[in-house]
Write an enzyme that holds these catalytic residues in place. Structure first.
Site, mmCIF file in Angstrom:
data_model
loop_
_atom_site.group_PDB
_atom_site.id
_atom_site.type_symbol
_atom_site.label_atom_id
_atom_site.label_comp_id
_atom_site.label_asym_id
_atom_site.label_seq_id
_atom_site.Cartn_x
_atom_site.Cartn_y
_atom_site.Cartn_z
ATOM 1 N N SER A 168 16.141 15.644 -19.937
ATOM 2 C CA SER A 168 15.121 16.686 -19.982
ATOM 3 C C SER A 168 15.599 17.784 -20.909
ATOM 4 O O SER A 168 16.790 18.092 -20.975
ATOM 5 C CB SER A 168 14.875 17.253 -18.581
ATOM 6 O OG SER A 168 14.101 18.431 -18.641
ATOM 7 N N HIS B 200 0.830 -1.205 0.000
ATOM 8 C CA HIS B 200 0.000 0.000 0.000
ATOM 9 C C HIS B 200 0.868 1.260 0.000
ATOM 10 O O HIS B 200 0.436 2.319 0.453
ATOM 11 C CB HIS B 200 -0.956 0.023 1.192
ATOM 12 C CG HIS B 200 -1.771 -1.226 1.328
ATOM 13 N ND1 HIS B 200 -2.884 -1.475 0.576
ATOM 14 C CD2 HIS B 200 -1.588 -2.320 2.121
ATOM 15 C CE1 HIS B 200 -3.378 -2.669 0.894
ATOM 16 N NE2 HIS B 200 -2.608 -3.201 1.822
#
Length: 486
Positions: free
Chosen positions: A319, A194
């Site tokens: 990038s 989780h």
């Protein structure tokens, strides 16, 4: 000057690109052509037409060899070789010739029939005037509906694409994951259930889970049957039986289909029912989904710093504006392509199993996307393979994460308390609640955890075991579980 003067408008349109045949509409035939090119020899329109030609040629040879039609010639070895060479030499000139015939017939399978008949009519140029092939022209496509040729051609091309291109790439990827799992079998890693810190594992065990899942789907795909039929307009051998009643046409059809290396389907309408295709595509889609799971997990491990990317291996600028970045583009590219592939595979699985009454043509259009579906899957496999090859494991980063989360030993301590209590030790009541009070919602360091353990009054052997435990050593059988890959 108008504000948008540089933008095209009705009086100054863009240059038209559509007339340039080198410009691809789709990315598989453009940007990613190199990654998917091996599929072209199997799942392109040209490959399908070559397969149709192969089926037509082998049907003529089979009818003559079986003596299925009285008066059909017994073909010499040279004539059989000539016929098979028509398929073997099918290249750019023949593709263009076939396209010209289809422009006249407006029917793709009929064009193949006429193309082959042309070759039979020219056989004397190669074999001499005594060849029987020109006179055997009416054997081409005899008793066949287009679907007899198409279902077998698709079966042959799909099978070859899967077994000669897709499966080898997928196996190599699964093996690469398995190799990395073995190499990192003992490397401890904080688990996250989780998204929260949980009982530690090893990196190798987690990769082994994914490798085994991938291999299980590949085993299913390897076992998938490829069916075919050649039984006429509505699957009854009606034209066969009325024209040549003394021939066992079921046996002729069975031996022909099996001679192509396919599984004979004796019960069909005009079409072979395509159930085998739906089964195959569902299995490939399931492999894709497992691979998608791998891509997202590895992406997450990269974001956590567990993997470092080698820029030279990734072969890209991270990038356009942030020079420090090395983006996990291989895995992101794979995710997107797997989703496109599965959208098509799911559609094929759902639609190909239905045909109105004895025949409709929805499958004809649907099946033209098979190559696209496998192309996007193959592209994803290539990207994940390259992505994994460009990763370095940062065991130190994983060790820091483990050392910052001593509270994950709460499970071990409360479970040991339970076991000790069952064995008769006193003072072991409410172990879960006591550990919850210590650990839930707070960080516990090694000093605090060991102090808690020392105050529990555990049997000395149990206490010593727990005091020696660290998050990095609390991995159970994880390392040895990786051996299940072998």
């Amino acid at each position: 000057m108008r504000e948008n003067a540089a933008m095209p408008d009705a009086t100054r349109p863009w240059v038209t690109l559509a007339d340039d045949s080198a410009i691809a509409l789709g990315p598989l035939d453009g940007r990613y052509r190199g990654d998917v090119a091996p599929l072209v020899d199997h799942l392109s329109e040209a490959a399908l037409n070559r397969a149709r030609l192969h089926v037509e040629v082998e049907w003529v040879i089979h009818l003559c060899a079986a003596g299925a039609i009285p008066g059909a010639p017994t073909l010499s070895d040279a004539e059989v070789t000539y016929l098979r060479d028509v398929v073997a030499t099918f290249g750019p000139a023949e593709i263009a010739e076939l396209a010209a015939i289809e422009a006249e017939t407006r029917h793709d399978v009929k064009a193949v029939e006429y193309f082959l008949k042309r070759r039979l009519s020219r056989a004397a140029d190669t074999l001499g005037d005594d060849t029987s092939l020109p006179a055997a022209s009416e054997l081409v496509h005899v008793f066949c509906t287009s679907e007899d040729v198409n279902n077998l051609s698709y079966a042959l091309t799909i099978r070859s694409a899967v077994h000669e291109v897709w499966l080898p790439a997928a196996r190599a990827l699964a093996d690469a994951v398995a190799d990395l799992a073995r190499a990192e079998a003992a490397t401890p890693m904080l688990a996250r259930t989780h998204g929260q810190p949980a009982t530690p594992v090893t990196l190798g065990k987690e990769l082994a889970v994914l490798a085994r899942r991938l291999r299980r789907q590949l085993a299913r795909i390897e076992r998938d049957e490829t069916l075919g039929k050649i039984n006429g307009a509505t699957g009854t051998y009606g034209a066969h039986a009325i024209s040549v009643p003394d021939t066992d046409w079921q046996e002729v059809g069975r031996t022909f289909v099996e001679g192509l290396g396919l599984t004979w389907n004796p019960l069909t309408t005009q079409i072979e029912s395509h159930d085998w295709q739906a089964e195959l595509y569902a299995d490939v889609a399931r492999f894709n989904r497992v691979l998608h799971n791998l891509a997202t997990d590895v992406w997450t491990y990269i974001s956590l710093g567990y993997f470092a990317q080698r820029l030279s291996a990734q072969g890209s600028t991270g990038s356009s504006t942030m020079p420090h970045k090395v983006n996990p583009i291989r895995f992101e590219n794979a995710e997107a392509n797997l989703e496109v592939s599965n959208a098509l595979l799911d559609n094929l699985s759902a639609t190909l199993v239905t045909s109105r009454l004895q025949r409709d043509l929805t499958d004809s259009s649907s099946q033209r996307t098979i190559g696209v579906a496998f192309g996007h899957s193959l592209l994803a496999i290539a990207n994940v393979t390259r992505g994994l090859a460009g990763l370095d494991v940062d065991a130190a980063a994983m060790a820091r994460d483990l050392d910052a989360n001593w509270e994950v030993l709460g499970e071990a301590v409360q479970s040991a308390m339970r076991a000790a209590g069952i064995a008769g030790a006193t003072g072991m009541a409410d172990p879960y609640e006591r550990l919850k009070e210590l650990t839930r919602g707070r960080r516990v360091d090694g000093v605090g955890m060991r102090a808690f353990i020392a105050d529990l009054g555990l049997p000395s052997d149990v206490e010593q075991r727990l005091l020696a435990l660290t998050p990095a050593s609390y991995t159970g059988y994880a390392e040895r579980l990786v051996a299940h890959l072998d």
